[in-house]
Design a protein around this motif. Structure first.
Motif, mmCIF file in Angstrom:
data_model
loop_
_atom_site.group_PDB
_atom_site.id
_atom_site.type_symbol
_atom_site.label_atom_id
_atom_site.label_comp_id
_atom_site.label_asym_id
_atom_site.label_seq_id
_atom_site.Cartn_x
_atom_site.Cartn_y
_atom_site.Cartn_z
ATOM 1 N N GLY A 286 0.813 -1.220 0.000
ATOM 2 C CA GLY A 286 0.000 0.000 0.000
ATOM 3 C C GLY A 286 0.841 1.262 0.000
ATOM 4 N N ALA A 287 2.030 1.196 0.590
ATOM 5 C CA ALA A 287 2.869 2.391 0.672
ATOM 6 C C ALA A 287 3.710 2.607 -0.583
ATOM 7 C CB ALA A 287 3.785 2.285 1.893
ATOM 8 N N LEU A 288 4.029 1.554 -1.341
ATOM 9 C CA LEU A 288 4.963 1.691 -2.447
ATOM 10 C C LEU A 288 4.322 1.690 -3.827
ATOM 11 C CD1 LEU A 288 7.869 -0.655 -1.265
ATOM 12 C CD2 LEU A 288 7.759 1.836 -1.111
ATOM 13 N N GLY B 260 8.207 3.567 -6.453
ATOM 14 C CA GLY B 260 7.808 2.610 -5.428
ATOM 15 C C GLY B 260 7.376 1.280 -6.023
ATOM 16 N N ALA B 261 6.675 1.334 -7.163
ATOM 17 C CA ALA B 261 6.231 0.097 -7.812
ATOM 18 C C ALA B 261 7.424 -0.716 -8.302
ATOM 19 C CB ALA B 261 5.297 0.420 -8.971
ATOM 20 N N SER B 262 8.450 -0.046 -8.841
ATOM 21 C CA SER B 262 9.646 -0.756 -9.291
ATOM 22 C C SER B 262 10.376 -1.393 -8.109
ATOM 23 C CB SER B 262 10.568 0.208 -10.024
ATOM 24 O OG SER B 262 11.771 -0.439 -10.402
ATOM 25 N N LEU B 263 10.468 -0.639 -7.016
ATOM 26 C CA LEU B 263 11.114 -1.176 -5.822
ATOM 27 C C LEU B 263 10.324 -2.361 -5.263
ATOM 28 C CD1 LEU B 263 13.265 -1.021 -3.614
ATOM 29 C CD2 LEU B 263 11.835 0.692 -2.446
ATOM 30 N N LEU B 264 9.001 -2.250 -5.297
ATOM 31 C CA LEU B 264 8.160 -3.336 -4.800
ATOM 32 C C LEU B 264 8.341 -4.596 -5.649
ATOM 33 C CD1 LEU B 264 5.979 -4.208 -2.796
ATOM 34 C CD2 LEU B 264 4.265 -3.342 -4.402
#
Length: 279
Positions: free
Chosen positions: A106-108, A114-118
């Protein structure tokens, strides 16, 4: 010279009563007994002492056996309590991991960075076995040979310590061959295989990640089931286990499953060391 005193003669029956204390029959029996006086009494005392010692020995043995049974019962009770507590902790850990992953997603996922990191985190966690997974795959079941019904059969069917026919190296070969065959996730008796997870034997117990597992051992692998089954059937592990099946009578079976679920493995902190003077 005076006249001699004439005494009254003592009758023979009275003389016999005064001098002979035993009946002639008892006296004859005693005279015919070749044993030394007191030997019979000594033998009776020895036998009595032995009987008393046997009684005390049996009583002590029963008391000691009762103590051993009580100790065994208490130990088994503590082991069951520890296993139940460990299962509860595993369930709590799985729930907390799900909550962490939901909060992190929910945070990323709201921005591109953030989506790439997730996505990178999900990929790394999947490789480390730190995420719950579900999908098709195959299950390899390995079991100890059945107990011989004829106790007179002295055929040696054992291979390792504590009469175990299935050894830790057999399970290691099976797991490694499943990885080579295309498995994306592997577990042994619901214990997820991840980095740092070992399969070894301690005495007669099989330990996976230091947790005891018992025969029959179920090795599950998630991945393309048809391709994994085809490649595993020509692997070294398949040939090895088939040979052990013929030589030692172990159970060995491979089946395809439409859906297999696996819990995440335990994630341990990675520690690194650097030499003196290193940055």
């Amino acid at each position: 010279m005076g006249e001699p005193v004439v005494r009254n003669p003592v009758p023979s029956l009275l003389r016999a009563l005064m001098t002979d204390h035993l009946d002639p029959g008892y006296e004859a029996a005693a005279a015919s007994d070749p044993r030394e006086p007191g030997r019979r009494e000594a033998a009776v005392l020895v036998v009595g002492a032995m009987l008393v010692g046997c009684v005390f020995g049996v009583a002590f043995s029963q008391a000691d056996r009762s103590s051993d049974e009580q100790l065994r019962s208490d130990t088994l009770s503590r082991v069951r309590d520890a296993e139940s507590r460990a299962a509860e902790l595993d369930s709590d850990r799985a729930l907390l991991i799900d909550e962490i992953q939901t909060a992190r997603a929910g945070a990323l996922q709201n921005d591109a960075g953030g989506a790439s990191l997730l996505a990178d985190l999900n990929r790394l966690e999947l490789a480390a076995g730190a995420r719950s997974v579900r999908g098709p795959g195959i299950v390899v079941t390995v079991s100890e040979p059945p107990t011989l019904p004829d106790l007179s059969d002295v055929t040696d069917r054992t291979r390792g310590s504590a009469n175990a026919a299935v050894l830790d190296r057999d399970m290691q070969v099976v797991v490694n061959s499943l990885w080579v065959s295309g498995a994306e996730a592997v577990s042994v008796d619901d214990v997820r295989i991840g980095p740092g997870v070992t399969i070894r034997q301690a005495g007669g117990a099989m330990l996976v990640d230091n947790r005891p597992v018992f025969s029959p051992y179920s090795v599950s692998a998630i991945g393309p089931s048809n391709r994994m089954q085809a490649q595993f059937s020509v692997s070294d592990a398949y040939l090895r286990m088939s040979g052990l099946e013929q030589l030692y009578g172990i159970g060995f079976d491979v089946t395809a499953e439409d859906t297999i679920e696996m819990q995440p493995s335990a994630v341990r902190s990675v520690r690194t060391a650097a030499g003196k003077g290193a940055p």
